[in-house]
Each structure stands twice: as structure tokens, then as C-alpha cells.
Design a protein around this motif. Structure first.
Motif, PDB file in Angstrom:
ATOM      1  N   GLY A   1     -16.642   0.403  -6.525  1.00 19.36           N
ATOM      2  CA  GLY A   1     -16.017   1.161  -5.197  1.00 19.36           C
ATOM      3  C   GLY A   1     -15.344   0.269  -4.268  1.00 19.36           C
ATOM      4  N   LEU A   2     -15.142  -0.964  -4.503  1.00 16.94           N
ATOM      5  CA  LEU A   2     -14.522  -1.938  -3.609  1.00 16.94           C
ATOM      6  C   LEU A   2     -13.188  -1.358  -3.373  1.00 16.94           C
ATOM      7  N   VAL A   3     -12.328  -1.203  -4.318  1.00 10.05           N
ATOM      8  CA  VAL A   3     -10.908  -1.109  -4.195  1.00 10.05           C
ATOM      9  C   VAL A   3     -10.764   0.072  -3.458  1.00 10.05           C
ATOM     10  N   ASN A   4     -11.458   1.200  -3.514  1.00  7.66           N
ATOM     11  CA  ASN A   4     -11.115   2.438  -2.666  1.00  7.66           C
ATOM     12  C   ASN A   4     -11.702   2.269  -1.093  1.00  7.66           C
ATOM     13  N   VAL A   5     -12.722   1.472  -1.031  1.00 11.26           N
ATOM     14  CA  VAL A   5     -12.986   1.185   0.291  1.00 11.26           C
ATOM     15  C   VAL A   5     -11.975   0.178   1.174  1.00 11.26           C
ATOM     16  N   LEU A   6     -11.728  -0.800   0.347  1.00  5.65           N
ATOM     17  CA  LEU A   6     -10.462  -1.875   0.910  1.00  5.65           C
ATOM     18  C   LEU A   6      -9.289  -0.853   1.110  1.00  5.65           C
ATOM     19  N   LYS A   7      -8.802  -0.155   0.207  1.00  5.20           N
ATOM     20  CA  LYS A   7      -7.760   0.674   0.457  1.00  5.20           C
ATOM     21  C   LYS A   7      -7.776   1.505   1.766  1.00  5.20           C
ATOM     22  N   ASP A   8      -9.083   2.087   2.131  1.00  8.46           N
ATOM     23  CA  ASP A   8      -9.070   2.657   3.345  1.00  8.46           C
ATOM     24  C   ASP A   8      -9.075   1.882   4.367  1.00  8.46           C
ATOM     25  N   ALA A   9      -9.504   0.975   4.377  1.00 11.29           N
ATOM     26  CA  ALA A   9      -9.462  -0.193   5.653  1.00 11.29           C
ATOM     27  C   ALA A   9      -8.126  -0.746   5.790  1.00 11.29           C
ATOM     28  N   ILE A  10      -7.602  -1.189   4.900  1.00 10.04           N
ATOM     29  CA  ILE A  10      -5.912  -1.355   4.951  1.00 10.04           C
ATOM     30  C   ILE A  10      -5.416  -0.368   5.792  1.00 10.04           C
ATOM     31  N   LYS A  11      -5.503   0.954   5.253  1.00 12.14           N
ATOM     32  CA  LYS A  11      -4.681   2.122   5.891  1.00 12.14           C
ATOM     33  C   LYS A  11      -5.311   2.452   7.384  1.00 12.14           C
TER      34      LYS A  11
ATOM     35  N   LYS B   1     -10.738 -17.028  -7.289  1.00  8.99           N
ATOM     36  CA  LYS B   1     -10.930 -16.250  -8.595  1.00  8.99           C
ATOM     37  C   LYS B   1     -11.545 -15.078  -8.153  1.00  8.99           C
ATOM     38  N   ARG B   2     -12.141 -14.779  -7.228  1.00  8.13           N
ATOM     39  CA  ARG B   2     -12.778 -13.583  -6.894  1.00  8.13           C
ATOM     40  C   ARG B   2     -12.049 -12.454  -6.946  1.00  8.13           C
ATOM     41  N   ASN B   3     -10.640 -12.700  -6.401  1.00  9.17           N
ATOM     42  CA  ASN B   3      -9.785 -11.574  -6.515  1.00  9.17           C
ATOM     43  C   ASN B   3      -9.578 -10.965  -7.861  1.00  9.17           C
ATOM     44  N   GLU B   4      -9.382 -11.804  -8.632  1.00  9.13           N
ATOM     45  CA  GLU B   4      -9.581 -11.162 -10.096  1.00  9.13           C
ATOM     46  C   GLU B   4     -10.830 -10.692 -10.579  1.00  9.13           C
ATOM     47  N   ASP B   5     -11.853 -11.260 -10.200  1.00  8.50           N
ATOM     48  CA  ASP B   5     -13.126 -10.894 -10.694  1.00  8.50           C
ATOM     49  C   ASP B   5     -13.469  -9.285 -10.068  1.00  8.50           C
ATOM     50  N   TYR B   6     -13.127  -9.182  -8.770  1.00  7.54           N
ATOM     51  CA  TYR B   6     -13.327  -7.990  -8.060  1.00  7.54           C
ATOM     52  C   TYR B   6     -12.343  -7.032  -8.170  1.00  7.54           C
ATOM     53  N   GLY B   7     -11.244  -7.052  -8.929  1.00  8.98           N
ATOM     54  CA  GLY B   7     -10.435  -5.908  -9.169  1.00  8.98           C
ATOM     55  C   GLY B   7      -9.230  -6.178  -8.193  1.00  8.98           C
ATOM     56  N   LEU B   8      -9.065  -7.177  -7.215  1.00  5.79           N
ATOM     57  CA  LEU B   8      -8.123  -7.270  -6.159  1.00  5.79           C
ATOM     58  C   LEU B   8      -6.795  -7.462  -6.601  1.00  5.79           C
ATOM     59  N   ILE B   9      -6.627  -8.095  -7.637  1.00  5.90           N
ATOM     60  CA  ILE B   9      -5.160  -8.490  -8.151  1.00  5.90           C
ATOM     61  C   ILE B   9      -4.331  -7.141  -8.539  1.00  5.90           C
TER      62      ILE B   9
ATOM     63  N   PHE C   1      -3.391  -4.747  -5.827  1.00  4.97           N
ATOM     64  CA  PHE C   1      -2.371  -5.222  -5.001  1.00  4.97           C
ATOM     65  C   PHE C   1      -1.066  -4.974  -5.644  1.00  4.97           C
ATOM     66  N   ASP C   2      -1.052  -5.332  -7.295  1.00  2.34           N
ATOM     67  CA  ASP C   2      -0.047  -5.172  -7.880  1.00  2.34           C
ATOM     68  C   ASP C   2       0.266  -3.670  -8.161  1.00  2.34           C
ATOM     69  N   SER C   3      -0.492  -2.717  -8.049  1.00  8.61           N
ATOM     70  CA  SER C   3      -0.467  -1.086  -8.124  1.00  8.61           C
ATOM     71  C   SER C   3       0.008  -0.617  -6.757  1.00  8.61           C
ATOM     72  N   GLU C   4      -0.134  -1.227  -5.621  1.00 13.56           N
ATOM     73  CA  GLU C   4       0.239  -1.045  -4.371  1.00 13.56           C
ATOM     74  C   GLU C   4       1.581  -1.366  -3.904  1.00 13.56           C
ATOM     75  N   LYS C   5       2.441  -0.616  -4.320  1.00 14.70           N
ATOM     76  CA  LYS C   5       4.010  -1.284  -4.222  1.00 14.70           C
ATOM     77  C   LYS C   5       4.358  -1.133  -2.609  1.00 14.70           C
ATOM     78  N   ASP C   6       3.729  -0.446  -1.810  1.00 13.05           N
ATOM     79  CA  ASP C   6       3.989  -0.485  -0.503  1.00 13.05           C
ATOM     80  C   ASP C   6       3.456  -1.886   0.435  1.00 13.05           C
ATOM     81  N   LEU C   7       2.771  -2.578  -0.310  1.00 18.25           N
ATOM     82  CA  LEU C   7       2.071  -3.572   0.243  1.00 18.25           C
ATOM     83  C   LEU C   7       2.837  -4.900  -0.067  1.00 18.25           C
ATOM     84  N   GLN C   8       2.852  -5.856   1.106  1.00 23.80           N
ATOM     85  CA  GLN C   8       3.300  -7.025   0.880  1.00 23.80           C
ATOM     86  C   GLN C   8       2.494  -7.910   0.771  1.00 23.80           C
ATOM     87  N   VAL C   9       1.939  -8.356  -0.431  1.00 22.30           N
ATOM     88  CA  VAL C   9       0.852  -9.332  -0.509  1.00 22.30           C
ATOM     89  C   VAL C   9       1.273 -10.800  -0.636  1.00 22.30           C
ATOM     90  N   HIS C  10       0.830 -11.745   0.036  1.00 20.67           N
ATOM     91  CA  HIS C  10       0.965 -13.219  -0.330  1.00 20.67           C
ATOM     92  C   HIS C  10      -0.353 -13.739  -0.505  1.00 20.67           C
TER      93      HIS C  10
END
Length: 234
Positions: free
Chosen positions: A70-80, A93-101, A104-113
Motif C-alpha cells: 500500500g506504500l505507493v498509494n499512500v505516497l502518491k496521496d501525500a505528494i498530492k 536500494k530501498r527505492n527499488e525494493d519498495y516499488g518507488l522507482i 516515479f517512472d509511471s508518474e509523468k507529471d513528477l520531476q524526480v531527481h
């Protein structure tokens, strides 16, 4: 790492203390009472989590709890909620392990560095202009709702102190009662011969200051808002 002027420094300290310099045979004292260790030692994990949540709310920090799925959905709401577009995060490495990469790749409106060591100080300029910094807590102190960050070449502390807001992802396995246990973990790493990070950051909620007439002001020295996302990982 070379240590310079060590003996000169220690001699100066010994002289000011009025005793001879002693480099061998020094034993750690045994304390008759150890409140720094004993306090909260019998609390369960859930009790520590409840303490952390309560304290985080006291310091003006949003708190959510979820699991890895459920992390990605909660994170998405927090960013919004923060109306974030420019995001900065560590090369972790945890960005990959927890599905954040993938997120980030799927959210085209975000500018992620993602922090890039080869960019040098350009990373800090990007952090300064970022809406949100996103980090993982390495050790989390329940008593003070403090996240601990081991900073290194792939994880500059600018990620959490320069953006307007920040989001800390807290695996519940990182939660300990208080600073004593965090210090013990760091000490044990050193004792085991591990290379410790040169900078360890302890960050508690959003930036707060009450230096002038005890009037609380938010955001003077860092992020205005903070969100903690607790992730059950055990």
C-alpha cells in the motif's frame, strides 16, 4: 582516515583536567543505574509505534501507516497533498525494493531527481528548488519521533533539509525506544569494523524555532511540513 595532532590534543585535555594522560588500561565504568537503557525497554513494538505516532502528531507531523503493497498509494496521496512536482530522493536500494522507482517512472507529471554523486553541488541546488524530499529512515526514535539518516555520497543530507517539505518512509523494523538504542547501533557497527558514514542526521518533524520570545515559527531552518509513512515490514 589519518588522525592528526591526536597526542597533542589529548595532552591538552589531560592538563586541563589536572591528571596525567592515560592511553592504556582505561575501563568503561559500570553504572549502578541505567535509566538511559531501561526506560521503555519493556514496551512492545506496537506500544513503540503508538508512542511514535502520538509524538509525531505533537510536533506537527502527518503520520500514515501501511504495508509495502500500500506504500505507493499512500505516497502518491501525500505528494498530492503537498502539491509536489519537483521531487528529490537518495540513490537508495530501498527505492527499488519498495516499488518507488516504478512509481516515479509511471508518474509523468513528477520531476524526480535521484541524488547523483558525480553532479557534486548541483545536487544541492536541485534540492533547494525541490518541492519534496523523500527519504527512508535508518533508525527511528519513538520517544521523540526522530528519523535517523546515514548520509553518504549517494544520500546527501540536503535531501531532507532544503526542499519545502519532506516525506520520511519509516520501516517499522527501524523503530527503537530512544537515542540510546540508536547510539548503540552505531557503536556496534564501529566495533564490528564497519565503515561508518561521516554524517549521521537526526531529524525531528518539520523545522521549528522558538528562539525569539518563545514564539514558535515553522520553516525557518528547513522544511515547512513533514509526513511520516510507517511501513510494516516484519
Amino acid at each position: 582516515m589519518a588522525v592528526h595532532n591526536r597526542e597533542e590534543f589529548l595532552n591538552h585535555v589531560a592538563k586541563r583536567l589536572g591528571r596525567p594522560l592515560k592511553l592504556e588500561g582505561v575501563k568503561r565504568p559500570k553504572w549502578s543505574v541505567t535509566p538511559q537503557i531501561d526506560k521503555y525497554k519493556d514496551l512492545s513494538k506496537e506500544e513503540l509505534i503508538d508512542m511514535l505516532i502520538k509524538q509525531a502528531q505533537e510536533i506537527g507531523t502527518n503520520v500514515f501507516r501501511t504495508n509495502k503493497d500500500g506504500l505507493v498509494n499512500v505516497l502518491k496521496d501525500a505528494i498530492k497533498e503537498y502539491e509536489g512536482v519537483k521531487i528529490i530522493t537518495a540513490k537508495d536500494k530501498r527505492n527499488e525494493d519498495y516499488g518507488l522507482i516504478a512509481f516515479f517512472d509511471s508518474e509523468k507529471d513528477l520531476q524526480v531527481h535521484v541524488w547523483d554523486y558525480e553532479l557534486g553541488k548541483d545536487n544541492m541546488r536541485i534540492a533547494e528548488q525541490a518541492d519534496i524530499g523523500i527519504i527512508f529512515s535508518d533508525i527511528t526514535l519513538a520517544e521523540t519521533a526522530t528519523v535517523t539518516i546515514f548520509n553518504n555520497k549517494d544520500h546527501g543530507n540536503s535531501i531532507v533539509i532544503m526542499p519545502k517539505d519532506y516525506i520520511a518512509i519509516i520501516p517499522t523494523s527501524t523503530i527503537v525506544p530512544r537515542f540510546t538504542q540508536a547510539a548503540s547501533q552505531i557503536h556496534n557497527r564501529i566495533a564490528n569494523g564497519e565503515q561508518i558514514e561521516t554524517c549521521v542526521s537526526f531529524i525531528t518533524g518539520p523545522s521549528n524555532s522558538a528562539d525569539i520570545e518563545m514564539v514558535r515559527v515553522v520553516g525557518v531552518h528547513g522544511p515547512v511540513r513533514a509526513t511520516y509513512i510507517l511501513v510494516d515490514d516484519e
